[in-house]
Write an enzyme that holds these catalytic residues in place. Sequence first.
Site, PDB file in Angstrom:
ATOM      1  N   CYS A  52      12.326  -0.627  15.630  1.00  0.00           N
ATOM      2  CA  CYS A  52      12.473   0.725  16.175  1.00  0.00           C
ATOM      3  C   CYS A  52      13.956   1.118  16.233  1.00  0.00           C
ATOM      4  O   CYS A  52      14.762   0.376  16.791  1.00  0.00           O
ATOM      5  CB  CYS A  52      11.854   0.781  17.568  1.00  0.00           C
ATOM      6  SG  CYS A  52      12.081   2.371  18.409  1.00  0.00           S
ATOM      7  N   ALA A  56     -14.864  13.602  -7.396  1.00  0.00           N
ATOM      8  CA  ALA A  56     -14.406  14.699  -6.537  1.00  0.00           C
ATOM      9  C   ALA A  56     -13.677  15.799  -7.308  1.00  0.00           C
ATOM     10  O   ALA A  56     -13.926  16.991  -7.088  1.00  0.00           O
ATOM     11  CB  ALA A  56     -13.495  14.131  -5.454  1.00  0.00           C
ATOM     12  N   HIS A 101      -7.676   8.711  11.167  1.00  0.00           N
ATOM     13  CA  HIS A 101      -7.244   7.312  11.126  1.00  0.00           C
ATOM     14  C   HIS A 101      -5.727   7.141  11.008  1.00  0.00           C
ATOM     15  O   HIS A 101      -5.247   6.073  10.662  1.00  0.00           O
ATOM     16  CB  HIS A 101      -7.961   6.581   9.980  1.00  0.00           C
ATOM     17  CG  HIS A 101      -9.441   6.481  10.193  1.00  0.00           C
ATOM     18  ND1 HIS A 101     -10.341   6.301   9.148  1.00  0.00           N
ATOM     19  CD2 HIS A 101     -10.180   6.529  11.318  1.00  0.00           C
ATOM     20  CE1 HIS A 101     -11.568   6.246   9.642  1.00  0.00           C
ATOM     21  NE2 HIS A 101     -11.498   6.391  10.950  1.00  0.00           N
ATOM     22  N   ARG A 107       0.829  -1.208   0.000  1.00  0.00           N
ATOM     23  CA  ARG A 107       0.000   0.000   0.000  1.00  0.00           C
ATOM     24  C   ARG A 107       0.865   1.261   0.000  1.00  0.00           C
ATOM     25  O   ARG A 107       0.554   2.245  -0.672  1.00  0.00           O
ATOM     26  CB  ARG A 107      -0.927   0.009   1.218  1.00  0.00           C
ATOM     27  CG  ARG A 107      -2.070  -0.992   1.106  1.00  0.00           C
ATOM     28  CD  ARG A 107      -3.002  -0.906   2.296  1.00  0.00           C
ATOM     29  NE  ARG A 107      -3.629   0.391   2.360  1.00  0.00           N
ATOM     30  CZ  ARG A 107      -4.172   0.914   3.459  1.00  0.00           C
ATOM     31  NH1 ARG A 107      -4.127   0.243   4.597  1.00  0.00           N
ATOM     32  NH2 ARG A 107      -4.749   2.096   3.450  1.00  0.00           N
ATOM     33  N   VAL A 159      -5.411   7.965   5.068  1.00  0.00           N
ATOM     34  CA  VAL A 159      -4.108   7.838   5.727  1.00  0.00           C
ATOM     35  C   VAL A 159      -2.960   8.111   4.756  1.00  0.00           C
ATOM     36  O   VAL A 159      -1.805   7.812   5.049  1.00  0.00           O
ATOM     37  CB  VAL A 159      -3.950   6.426   6.363  1.00  0.00           C
ATOM     38  CG1 VAL A 159      -4.990   6.197   7.437  1.00  0.00           C
ATOM     39  CG2 VAL A 159      -4.002   5.311   5.308  1.00  0.00           C
TER      40      VAL A 159
END
Length: 253
Positions: A152, A236, A124, A75, A108
Amino acid sequence: MDLDLEGLAARAAEAILRAQGKTVAFTGAGISAESGIPTFRGKDGLWRRFRAEDLATPEAFERNPKLVWEWYRWRMEIVFRAKPNPAHLALAELERMGLLLCTITQNVDGLHQAAGQKCVVELHGNIRRARCTRCGYRVEFKEPPKEVPPKCPRCGGLLRPDVVWFGEPLPEEAWQKAVQLALSAKTLIVIGTSGIVYPAAMIPQLAKQNNATIIEINVQDTPITEIADIAIRAPASKAMQAILTEVKKQLTQ
């Protein structure tokens, strides 16, 4: 519909100008579809054999973080290639003109910010970020991570996408700001949202209860259509460009 796009856009422009800077936008997946980002629920919403609802959960991440991150990396590759479309750019221009106060988004992808908007409330989260499951440290990606699941850089803990998953509450600060904006709006432009994902779907209801003019832009009817004062059935980009043109025309009259 008894009015053409130009007529509806003219009415929408009147409502935006009448609001005197107290117009708020509320956007969903439909605004980003024209930038090539597939929606969860559209025909392109499948990845391999998995549904989004089976991957975007804390349980799925606990079971198989690598699989979930592979989906998010796919994604992210789409999102990082995507560019803001004319609808995003029109909202950014209305903000620059002092006519749009802020945009509340369920998306997002960060495309509102990429278009130049300064005030964006992300209900979100944002797929371009990750946070540590151990220490809470946040990381912003410039490109999709090469190794998944990523670790991390501060404590070595497992990073997770900094997005809201199914079954998780919305970020409290973002939700409170969205509610305040909805209640203060004199005009609310609702773009490309299905109106079925709660609690985000309450935003138009809150604005309506406070007597805001509701402009809905969507290619089909939604539960929001019942409370819309102006319903524009168009993509849109086409609708927002028409509205922006009318705003500029009315400002010069």
